[in-house]
Scaffold this motif. Structure first.
Motif, PDB file in Angstrom:
ATOM      1  N   ALA A 185       0.825  -1.210   0.000  1.00 35.31           N
ATOM      2  CA  ALA A 185       0.000   0.000   0.000  1.00 35.31           C
ATOM      3  C   ALA A 185       0.860   1.262   0.000  1.00 35.31           C
ATOM      4  CB  ALA A 185      -0.942  -0.002   1.200  1.00 35.31           C
ATOM      5  N   MET A 186       2.054   1.185   0.547  1.00 35.33           N
ATOM      6  CA  MET A 186       2.943   2.357   0.578  1.00 35.33           C
ATOM      7  C   MET A 186       3.383   2.777  -0.825  1.00 35.33           C
ATOM      8  SD  MET A 186       5.210   1.555   4.005  1.00 35.33           S
ATOM      9  CE  MET A 186       6.619   2.319   3.294  1.00 35.33           C
ATOM     10  N   ALA A 187       3.356   1.870  -1.780  1.00 36.57           N
ATOM     11  CA  ALA A 187       3.756   2.182  -3.155  1.00 36.57           C
ATOM     12  C   ALA A 187       2.623   2.803  -3.962  1.00 36.57           C
ATOM     13  CB  ALA A 187       4.240   0.905  -3.841  1.00 36.57           C
ATOM     14  N   VAL A 188       1.468   2.968  -3.345  1.00 35.14           N
ATOM     15  CA  VAL A 188       0.279   3.452  -4.042  1.00 35.14           C
ATOM     16  C   VAL A 188      -0.037   4.877  -3.583  1.00 35.14           C
ATOM     17  CG1 VAL A 188      -2.186   3.038  -4.410  1.00 35.14           C
ATOM     18  CG2 VAL A 188      -0.616   1.111  -4.190  1.00 35.14           C
ATOM     19  N   PRO A 189      -0.134   5.841  -4.516  1.00 35.95           N
ATOM     20  CA  PRO A 189      -0.461   7.211  -4.112  1.00 35.95           C
ATOM     21  C   PRO A 189      -1.746   7.336  -3.295  1.00 35.95           C
ATOM     22  CG  PRO A 189       0.363   7.219  -6.337  1.00 35.95           C
ATOM     23  CD  PRO A 189       0.209   5.776  -5.933  1.00 35.95           C
ATOM     24  N   MET A 190      -2.723   6.472  -3.548  1.00 41.62           N
ATOM     25  CA  MET A 190      -3.958   6.513  -2.762  1.00 41.62           C
ATOM     26  C   MET A 190      -3.770   5.912  -1.372  1.00 41.62           C
ATOM     27  SD  MET A 190      -6.867   5.700  -5.640  1.00 41.62           S
ATOM     28  CE  MET A 190      -8.261   6.166  -4.625  1.00 41.62           C
ATOM     29  N   ALA A 191      -2.585   5.353  -1.112  1.00 33.50           N
ATOM     30  CA  ALA A 191      -2.193   4.815   0.200  1.00 33.50           C
ATOM     31  C   ALA A 191      -3.116   3.693   0.678  1.00 33.50           C
ATOM     32  CB  ALA A 191      -2.107   5.930   1.242  1.00 33.50           C
ATOM     33  N   ARG A 192      -3.586   2.896  -0.257  1.00 30.65           N
ATOM     34  CA  ARG A 192      -4.390   1.722   0.102  1.00 30.65           C
ATOM     35  C   ARG A 192      -4.282   0.696  -1.009  1.00 30.65           C
ATOM     36  NH1 ARG A 192      -9.113   1.037  -2.694  1.00 30.65           N
ATOM     37  NH2 ARG A 192     -10.007   2.823  -3.768  1.00 30.65           N
ATOM     38  N   LEU A 193      -4.649  -0.507  -0.686  1.00 33.93           N
ATOM     39  CA  LEU A 193      -4.710  -1.567  -1.684  1.00 33.93           C
ATOM     40  C   LEU A 193      -6.031  -1.483  -2.421  1.00 33.93           C
ATOM     41  CD1 LEU A 193      -3.357  -4.508   0.481  1.00 33.93           C
ATOM     42  CD2 LEU A 193      -2.102  -3.163  -1.214  1.00 33.93           C
ATOM     43  N   GLY A 194      -6.024  -1.937  -3.657  1.00 38.93           N
ATOM     44  CA  GLY A 194      -7.261  -2.034  -4.399  1.00 38.93           C
ATOM     45  C   GLY A 194      -8.016  -3.279  -4.004  1.00 38.93           C
ATOM     46  N   SER A 195      -9.270  -3.337  -4.426  1.00 39.59           N
ATOM     47  CA  SER A 195     -10.097  -4.497  -4.124  1.00 39.59           C
ATOM     48  C   SER A 195     -10.406  -5.259  -5.405  1.00 39.59           C
ATOM     49  CB  SER A 195     -11.404  -4.056  -3.461  1.00 39.59           C
ATOM     50  OG  SER A 195     -12.216  -3.371  -4.399  1.00 39.59           O
ATOM     51  N   VAL A 196     -10.839  -6.489  -5.221  1.00 39.28           N
ATOM     52  CA  VAL A 196     -11.269  -7.290  -6.361  1.00 39.28           C
ATOM     53  C   VAL A 196     -12.425  -6.582  -7.068  1.00 39.28           C
ATOM     54  CG1 VAL A 196     -12.270  -9.517  -7.020  1.00 39.28           C
ATOM     55  CG2 VAL A 196     -10.421  -9.426  -5.328  1.00 39.28           C
ATOM     56  N   ALA A 197     -13.277  -5.926  -6.307  1.00 40.09           N
ATOM     57  CA  ALA A 197     -14.403  -5.182  -6.901  1.00 40.09           C
ATOM     58  C   ALA A 197     -13.905  -4.031  -7.773  1.00 40.09           C
ATOM     59  CB  ALA A 197     -15.331  -4.663  -5.812  1.00 40.09           C
ATOM     60  N   ASP A 198     -12.802  -3.377  -7.397  1.00 38.37           N
ATOM     61  CA  ASP A 198     -12.237  -2.309  -8.231  1.00 38.37           C
ATOM     62  C   ASP A 198     -11.871  -2.846  -9.613  1.00 38.37           C
ATOM     63  OD1 ASP A 198     -12.352  -0.279  -6.230  1.00 38.37           O
ATOM     64  OD2 ASP A 198     -10.424  -0.952  -5.402  1.00 38.37           O
ATOM     65  N   VAL A 199     -11.253  -4.010  -9.642  1.00 36.08           N
ATOM     66  CA  VAL A 199     -10.862  -4.630 -10.911  1.00 36.08           C
ATOM     67  C   VAL A 199     -12.105  -5.064 -11.685  1.00 36.08           C
ATOM     68  CG1 VAL A 199      -9.568  -6.521 -11.978  1.00 36.08           C
ATOM     69  CG2 VAL A 199      -8.647  -5.364  -9.950  1.00 36.08           C
ATOM     70  N   ALA A 200     -13.042  -5.682 -11.007  1.00 38.85           N
ATOM     71  CA  ALA A 200     -14.266  -6.143 -11.669  1.00 38.85           C
ATOM     72  C   ALA A 200     -15.029  -4.972 -12.285  1.00 38.85           C
ATOM     73  CB  ALA A 200     -15.156  -6.890 -10.674  1.00 38.85           C
ATOM     74  N   ASN A 201     -15.080  -3.849 -11.594  1.00 38.54           N
ATOM     75  CA  ASN A 201     -15.780  -2.677 -12.130  1.00 38.54           C
ATOM     76  C   ASN A 201     -15.106  -2.144 -13.384  1.00 38.54           C
ATOM     77  OD1 ASN A 201     -17.857  -2.665 -10.250  1.00 38.54           O
ATOM     78  ND2 ASN A 201     -16.694  -1.431  -8.804  1.00 38.54           N
ATOM     79  N   ALA A 202     -13.788  -2.205 -13.445  1.00 45.18           N
ATOM     80  CA  ALA A 202     -13.070  -1.783 -14.649  1.00 45.18           C
ATOM     81  C   ALA A 202     -13.403  -2.707 -15.822  1.00 45.18           C
ATOM     82  CB  ALA A 202     -11.565  -1.766 -14.389  1.00 45.18           C
ATOM     83  N   VAL A 203     -13.441  -4.007 -15.559  1.00 42.54           N
ATOM     84  CA  VAL A 203     -13.797  -4.978 -16.600  1.00 42.54           C
ATOM     85  C   VAL A 203     -15.231  -4.741 -17.071  1.00 42.54           C
ATOM     86  CG1 VAL A 203     -14.157  -7.429 -17.100  1.00 42.54           C
ATOM     87  CG2 VAL A 203     -12.134  -6.711 -15.799  1.00 42.54           C
ATOM     88  N   LEU A 204     -16.130  -4.506 -16.141  1.00 42.75           N
ATOM     89  CA  LEU A 204     -17.526  -4.245 -16.507  1.00 42.75           C
ATOM     90  C   LEU A 204     -17.642  -3.006 -17.384  1.00 42.75           C
ATOM     91  CD1 LEU A 204     -19.389  -5.069 -13.174  1.00 42.75           C
ATOM     92  CD2 LEU A 204     -19.551  -6.301 -15.344  1.00 42.75           C
ATOM     93  N   TRP A 205     -16.912  -1.944 -17.024  1.00 46.51           N
ATOM     94  CA  TRP A 205     -16.972  -0.724 -17.831  1.00 46.51           C
ATOM     95  C   TRP A 205     -16.423  -0.969 -19.231  1.00 46.51           C
ATOM     96  CZ3 TRP A 205     -13.234   2.548 -20.043  1.00 46.51           C
ATOM     97  CH2 TRP A 205     -13.788   3.684 -20.656  1.00 46.51           C
ATOM     98  N   LEU A 206     -15.279  -1.635 -19.332  1.00 44.97           N
ATOM     99  CA  LEU A 206     -14.698  -1.905 -20.646  1.00 44.97           C
ATOM    100  C   LEU A 206     -15.590  -2.830 -21.476  1.00 44.97           C
ATOM    101  CD1 LEU A 206     -10.925  -2.272 -19.745  1.00 44.97           C
ATOM    102  CD2 LEU A 206     -11.970  -0.472 -21.160  1.00 44.97           C
ATOM    103  N   SER A 207     -16.431  -3.605 -20.827  1.00 46.33           N
ATOM    104  CA  SER A 207     -17.343  -4.507 -21.526  1.00 46.33           C
ATOM    105  C   SER A 207     -18.678  -3.862 -21.871  1.00 46.33           C
ATOM    106  CB  SER A 207     -17.611  -5.743 -20.648  1.00 46.33           C
ATOM    107  OG  SER A 207     -16.413  -6.410 -20.347  1.00 46.33           O
ATOM    108  N   SER A 208     -18.899  -2.665 -21.388  1.00 47.83           N
ATOM    109  CA  SER A 208     -20.204  -2.020 -21.537  1.00 47.83           C
ATOM    110  C   SER A 208     -20.251  -1.100 -22.753  1.00 47.83           C
ATOM    111  CB  SER A 208     -20.515  -1.190 -20.283  1.00 47.83           C
ATOM    112  OG  SER A 208     -19.743   0.010 -20.288  1.00 47.83           O
ATOM    113  N   PRO A 209     -21.455  -0.761 -23.202  1.00 51.87           N
ATOM    114  CA  PRO A 209     -21.598   0.204 -24.299  1.00 51.87           C
ATOM    115  C   PRO A 209     -21.027   1.585 -23.964  1.00 51.87           C
ATOM    116  CG  PRO A 209     -23.641  -0.998 -23.961  1.00 51.87           C
ATOM    117  CD  PRO A 209     -22.738  -1.352 -22.817  1.00 51.87           C
ATOM    118  N   SER A 210     -20.904   1.899 -22.672  1.00 55.42           N
ATOM    119  CA  SER A 210     -20.339   3.193 -22.268  1.00 55.42           C
ATOM    120  C   SER A 210     -18.905   3.379 -22.740  1.00 55.42           C
ATOM    121  CB  SER A 210     -20.377   3.347 -20.745  1.00 55.42           C
ATOM    122  OG  SER A 210     -21.695   3.322 -20.277  1.00 55.42           O
TER     123      SER A 210
END
Length: 131
Positions: free
Chosen positions: A77-102
């Motif tokens: 987490a120290m290597a991340v500017p947001m100072a936290r780890l990402g979640s599996v949901a963060d990754v899933a939401n990115a995949v959902l967006w890239l898969s969507s008409p948006s």
């Protein structure tokens, strides 16, 4: 997909495929290969209605990182500017967006899901004196 008039492919890489990590040569090469293959596929199939993109996660709290323990998680987490780890949901939401008409005009992209890690480094002192 060709027979159906198009579709969407989202491949999974890693920030390590964009920016090397010492001691992980095979992993970095594999992830960089996924990125390169995806970009070429995006070019080759764009005019046939097939979009190809890549998600590149940074430090994500998966079962592997959970098993590594609290100290390793804090260091990651120290290597991340947001100072936290990402979640599996963060990754899933990115995949959902890239898969969507948006994201319908997005192809050949590498989307970091890394809390700003690939943006650069946060420096606590920028060597300026306040006046």
């Amino acid at each position: 997909m060709l027979e159906n008039g198009g579709g969407t492919i989202v491949n999974m890489a890693s920030t390590a495929g964009v920016e090397g990590v010492s001691g992980l040569s095979a992993y970095v090469a594999g992830k960089a290969g996924i990125i390169g293959l995806s970009r070429v596929a995006a070019l080759d199939y764009a005019n046939q209605g097939i979009r190809v993109n890549v998600v590149a996660p940074g430090p994500i709290l998966t079962h592997h990182l959970e098993a590594a323990g609290d100290d390793i998680q804090r260091m990651a987490a120290m290597a991340v500017p947001m100072a936290r780890l990402g979640s599996v949901a963060d990754v899933a939401n990115a995949v959902l967006w890239l898969s969507s008409p948006s994201s319908g005009f997005t192809t050949g992209a590498v989307l970091p899901v890394d809390g700003g890690q690939l943006s650069g480094r946060v420096i606590k002192s920028n060597f300026r004196r306040d006046t």
